[in-house]
Write an enzyme that holds these catalytic residues in place. Structure first.
Site, short mmCIF file in Angstrom:
data_model
loop_
_atom_site.label_atom_id
_atom_site.label_comp_id
_atom_site.label_asym_id
_atom_site.label_seq_id
_atom_site.Cartn_x
_atom_site.Cartn_y
_atom_site.Cartn_z
CD GLU A 43 -2.72 1.33 2.43
OE1 GLU A 43 -2.70 0.45 3.31
OE2 GLU A 43 -3.43 2.36 2.49
NE ARG A 274 3.46 -8.75 10.20
CZ ARG A 274 3.39 -7.63 9.46
NH1 ARG A 274 4.36 -6.73 9.54
NH2 ARG A 274 2.37 -7.39 8.68
CE LYS A 284 3.53 0.10 4.71
NZ LYS A 284 2.60 0.14 3.59
#
Ligand code: ATP
Ligand code: MG
Length: 575
Positions: A43, A274, A284
């Site tokens: 994104e 992850r 983020k």
């Protein structure tokens, strides 16, 4: 970890990971006509970090390994947080890592018309409805995993009314928050994501690509799986938190495909754990906070775990790929020690970075029996690990700098550096003997006096003489002055965002940046040949560490960033 490993392509580790085995099975069953197409779907709401690098290496690595391809797709469904600056940085970072996406980058926003049509199809089938309740009301009716949710009073609207309202939502007749479109699935499902999830919301926002065309935007969950489907992605690799979304993605596809001819490929989602790194934050939102509140100089601050930060710090693409190989791919979450990342860049630079001489904390040495005004140009090997990198020359003269730490008065026997009465070798020059020192009133040493043995230049007979200790040095008259920035970890705590009662910012390391304005470097360091594929010059300063030239350097002021020390100094530090 063996040294020879460092250039190994991502292929090697992929052979043994479970995703590889799953894809092999699919290929044996001739699914998707034997094709493999993966994607990396960021994104564009921030810069990429080292966690993304893991996903990039995995996805592009798979595409390459199976002679398939990998798409780069921007999942740009939230205009509030997204920006072209992020799109550009992401492309740059993927390329820098050494990967090539198939064709042009793709954008989920390119599929907005198609997604809208599919939403209408779901409404027509009685599988979606417009809900007039607020987000809070809807959330309060969700129930718990053991308790079913409550039906919205708008759940049983007629198809006609839903079609009309949804179109009017699209036409901008309602304000943000007034209405949403929801899938009509199962409010008693043990999977909370199946309890009539949102599909569309009203956002009267400008989108970085579609402009003001839309005032309704699809939710990520209604867009991601379809994006994969539209592109013909065969294997949709994502992180574990999406495992519980998988039934929803499949449900949406089932609905959309009903009554349609069977597609050539239907994406299969496979989840992996992850990357988590200690001493690092990777969300983020938190990285954005560090940038916005000026705790760092920007997304590419060399202390940031972003790909652009690592690049500026001096990491090589190969070292990041190597790190991705080392950590591998698993189904279970774990925390990787950040020293592994440092190890990977150290190994790569050891092989590829030329050695040069620089003195960071100088003390003056006068070689009293060396003729005044004389200069000798000494030959030095650029990289003992790689003969093909050749040699350069560096000037030697009567007055030189050495590191202050390389001298100690009344030093213990084991101190193999300089003290009065002892001999040391000046690398690539002569053996010198310290005869005395001078101090100022405060007791600080201002000058060291030595004599040299003219018979000990390399190649000469006397050069084989055994002395304990070899020092680096620079000729004062010839040296250039540069600025050096040394970085330490940004956080002092192993898990800065893992504390319930404390904010991650409380663990910021106040000493994460230290600047040395006058570092003295040999004049011809550029001749050492620091040619890296990305155009960044990287060096080993002998005995000090690996350094690269910062992009903000000018003709007048050259700035070096320390990439990493020669050894892992943290492993000895107390926890
Ligand atoms: P955040 O949740 O911090 O906003 P994100 O990780 O969801 O960011 P995306 O842009 O959605 O950011 O991520 C793009 C891809 O990178 C996704 O497929 C995601 O699974 C993967 N990814 C993100 N973080 C990691 C990580 N730490 N380790 C491995 N893969 C990751
Ligand atoms: Mg995400």
């Amino acid at each position: 970890m063996s040294k020879e490993h460092i250039e190994t392509p991502t292929d090697e580790t992929l052979k043994s990971n479970f995703i590889h085995q799953e894809i092999d099975k699919d290929l044996q069953e001739n699914k998707n006509q034997g094709k493999v197409l993966t994607r990396f779907p960021p994104e564009p709401n921030g810069y990429l970090h080292i966690g993304h690098a893991k996903s990039i290496c995995l996805n592009f690595g798979l595409g390459k390994h199976y002679n398939g391809a990998t798409n780069l797709r921007f999942d740009d469904t939230n205009p509030v947080k997204e920006d072209v600056e992020y799109v550009d940085s992401i492309k740059e970072d993927v390329k820098w890592l050494g990967f090539e996406w198939q064709g042009e980058p793709r954008f989920t926003s390119d599929y907005f018309d198609q997604l809208y049509a599919w939403a209408v199809k779901l409404i027509k089938k009685g599988k979606a409805y417009v809900d007039d309740q607020s987000a809070e009301q809807i959330a309060s009716q969700k129930g718990t995993p053991t308790e079913p949710g409550k039906e919205s009073p708008f759940r049983n609207r007629s198809v006609e009314e839903n079609l009309d309202l949804f179109e009017r939502m699209k036409n901008g007749e309602f304000e943000e928050g007034e209405k949403v479109l929801r899938a009509k699935i199962d409010l008693a499902s043990p999977n909370m994501h199946m309890r009539d999830p949102l599909m569309y919301r009203i956002l009267k926002r400008h989108h970085h690509r579609t402009g003001d065309k839309w005032c309704i935007y699809p939710m990520y969950d209604f867009a991601h799986g379809q994006g994969d489907f539209v592109e013909g992605i065969t294997h949709s690799i994502c992180t574990l938190e999406f495992e519980v979304h998988r039934p929803l993605y499949n449900w949406f596809l089932d609905q959309i495909l009903e009554g349609e001819p069977a597609p050539e490929a239907r994406p299969r989602q496979i989840e992996f754990a992850r990357l988590n790194l200690n001493y690092t934050v990777m969300s983020k939102r938190k990285l954005l906070q560090l940038v916005n509140e000026n705790y760092v100089s920007g997304w590419d601050d060399p202390r940031m775990p972003t790909i652009s930060g690592l690049r500026r710090r001096g990491y090589t693409p190969a070292s990041v790929r190597r790190f991705a190989d080392e950590i591998g791919v698993a189904k279970r979450e774990n925390v990787i020690d950040v020293s592994l990342l440092e190890h990977c860049v150290r190994e790569d630079l050891n092989k590829r970075a030329p050695r040069v001489y620089a003195v960071m904390n100088p003390v003056k040495v006068i070689i009293t029996n060396y003729p005044e005004g004389q200069v000798e140009w000494m030959e030095a090997i650029n990289n003992p690990e790689d003969e093909s990198m050749g040699t350069r020359t560096l000037p030697f003269s009567r007055e030189i700098y050495i590191e202050r730490e390389d001298f100690m008065e009344n030093a213990p026997k084991k101190f193999f550096r300089m003290d009065v009465g002892r001999e040391v070798r000046l690398k690539n020059a002569y053996i010198v003997k310290c005869e005395g020192i001078e101090k100022d009133e405060s007791g600080e040493i201002t000058e060291i006096h030595c004599t040299y043995d003219p018979n000990t230049k390399s190649g000469m007979e006397g050069s084989n003489r055994k002395v304990k200790g070899t020092l680096h040095w620079v000729s004062i008259e010839h040296s250039k002055t540069v600025q050096v920035k040394q970085y330490d970890r940004l956080f002092m705590d192993e898990a800065p965002d893992g504390h319930k009662d404390k904010e991650f910012l409380e663990f910021l390391n106040p000493d994460s940046l230290s600047v040395i304005d006058n570092c003295y470097i040999e004049p011809n360091y550029k001749d050492a040949g620091a040619n890296f594929e990305d155009g960044i010059e990287r060096y080993q300063f002998q005995r000090l560490g690996y350094f690269c030239i910062d992009k903000d350097s000018t003709e007048k002021q050259v700035i070096f960033n320390r990439t990493v020390a020669l050894r892992d100094s943290w492993s000895k530090k107390k926890k």
